[in-house]
Scaffold this active site. Structure first.
Site, short mmCIF file in Angstrom:
data_model
loop_
_atom_site.label_atom_id
_atom_site.label_comp_id
_atom_site.label_asym_id
_atom_site.label_seq_id
_atom_site.Cartn_x
_atom_site.Cartn_y
_atom_site.Cartn_z
N ASP A 1 0.87 -1.16 0.00
CA ASP A 1 0.00 0.00 0.00
C ASP A 1 0.92 1.23 0.00
OD1 ASP A 1 -2.65 1.37 0.89
OD2 ASP A 1 -1.21 1.99 2.41
N ASP B 1 -0.13 5.23 0.71
CA ASP B 1 -0.38 6.22 1.76
C ASP B 1 -0.60 5.52 3.09
OD1 ASP B 1 -0.88 9.29 1.78
OD2 ASP B 1 -2.34 8.46 3.18
N1 PLP Z 1 -8.08 7.89 -2.26
C1 PLP Z 1 -7.53 9.12 -2.25
C2 PLP Z 1 -8.21 10.24 -2.96
C3 PLP Z 1 -6.31 9.34 -1.60
O1 PLP Z 1 -5.76 10.56 -1.62
C4 PLP Z 1 -5.70 8.24 -0.93
C5 PLP Z 1 -4.43 8.42 -0.25
O2 PLP Z 1 -3.69 9.37 -0.47
C6 PLP Z 1 -6.31 7.00 -0.97
C7 PLP Z 1 -7.49 6.85 -1.64
C8 PLP Z 1 -5.70 5.78 -0.31
O3 PLP Z 1 -4.50 5.42 -0.96
P1 PLP Z 1 -3.67 4.12 -0.48
O4 PLP Z 1 -4.39 2.91 -1.02
O5 PLP Z 1 -2.31 4.30 -1.12
O6 PLP Z 1 -3.61 4.17 1.00
CA CA Z 2 -3.15 3.18 2.92
#
Ligand code: PLP
Ligand code: CA
Length: 293
Positions: free
Chosen positions: A27, A29
């Site tokens: 993953d 973020d």
């Molecule tokens: N959706 C949006 C708009 C985001 O900005 C983020 C994280 O920055 C996510 C979903 C979740 O991303 P990840 O799957 O990398 O945690």
């Molecule tokens: Ca995440």
């Protein structure tokens, strides 16, 4: 399901763990970075995985960037990446449409799209008077800061035709709460909103749905039994891992807390049991000392 604290593993256990996978799905973020801030030592851990010969894929539900834009972000934050090892939900939605017959018809002219940005039904025109574009074959709900009532009218009206495909990039609910402010990552709430007025369920591209794993297996012949999924969120990352038979590692730098995990361990709910990771560690960077042994 065990939820083993990484700290309690012996050197032998760590060796066994490292030998048990050759593909890493991480993953982004909450594991590698928080928005534009890289998490300490996370890039070094990814470099070390690469040195150990593991294939690393970045698997993000964020629909606001293309694969190229994610590669650029990775470069800025010191994570080695190419377009091929990024799986993001904008790309998945395009692939999904390409696989459908309707898109194949449109392929020669490219899949055109409308409705991105601060779109609205024309000013001074009543909502029920907008003309549907007969060429629209799918409604895709992704993150949209310009989400509005007029867009709901449009989406639900197109979706009233059962031949129009209904796709959602992801269903994440929110970012980690900061300063007591809840920031919806948007898409989850927006998808539920359109599902409610369209009276239909969307096909979801992102984690925890299996489509992302199917793409990985088709594109890269990934073997689920030899795959490690790293994530910060139980109902996307860990659930995807549980469903697909990946090993799962929860990091505690994002959404899901150790208290959550301990609660699910006591719970009788089959759904909550699926949220329990195989291992957990405070942060991805903490893995470095084990990898360097
Ligand atoms: N959706 C949006 C708009 C985001 O900005 C983020 C994280 O920055 C996510 C979903 C979740 O991303 P990840 O799957 O990398 O945690
Ligand atoms: Ca995440």
């Amino acid at each position: 399901m065990a939820a083993i604290d990484f700290k309690t593993l012996s050197d032998e256990d760590v060796k066994e763990f490292l030998n048990s996978f050759d593909t890493v799905l991480t993953d982004c973020d909450g594991v590698l970075w928080m928005n534009m801030n890289p998490l300490p030592n996370a890039a070094k851990v990814i470099d070390t995985f690469n040195c150990l010969g593991k294939r690393v894929f970045y698997v993000t539900n964020n629909s606001t960037k293309t694969r190229e834009e994610f590669v650029m972000k990775c470069q800025v934050l010191n994570f080695k990446a190419t377009k091929e090892n990024i799986l993001c939900t904008a790309n998945l939605a395009a692939c999904y449409l390409q696989d459908l017959a309707i898109a194949k018809e449109l392929q020669e002219v490219g899949i055109s799209h409308i409705g991105v940005g601060p779109d609205a039904i024309k000013k001074n025109v009543p909502y029920n008077k907008f003309d549907k574009d007969p060429d629209v074959g799918a409604v895709i709900v992704g993150f949209d800061e310009h989400f509005s009532y007029p867009k709901m009218v449009k989406a639900a009206s197109y979706l009233n035709d059962s031949n129009v495909h209904f796709i959602a990039t992801n269903t994440d609910e929110r970012f980690p709460v900061d300063n007591n402010v809840v920031i919806p990552t948007g898409t989850g709430s927006l998808v539920r909103c359109i599902e409610s007025c369209a009276e239909r369920k969307a096909v979801v591209m992102g984690k925890p749905e299996r489509y992302i794993a199917d793409v990985l297996m088709k594109r890269f012949q990934v073997n689920p039994e030899r795959t490690l999924m790293i994530g910060d969120r139980h109902n996307t990352d860990i659930l995807l891992g549980t469903r697909c038979g990946f090993k799962t590692l929860l990091v505690l730098t994002g959404i899901t807390t150790l208290e959550d995990v301990n609660r699910w361990k006591q719970s009788g709910s089959a759904q909550e049991k699926e949220y329990i990771p195989n291992y957990y560690i405070e942060s991805l960077g903490d893995l470095l000392s084990y990898l360097e042994k």
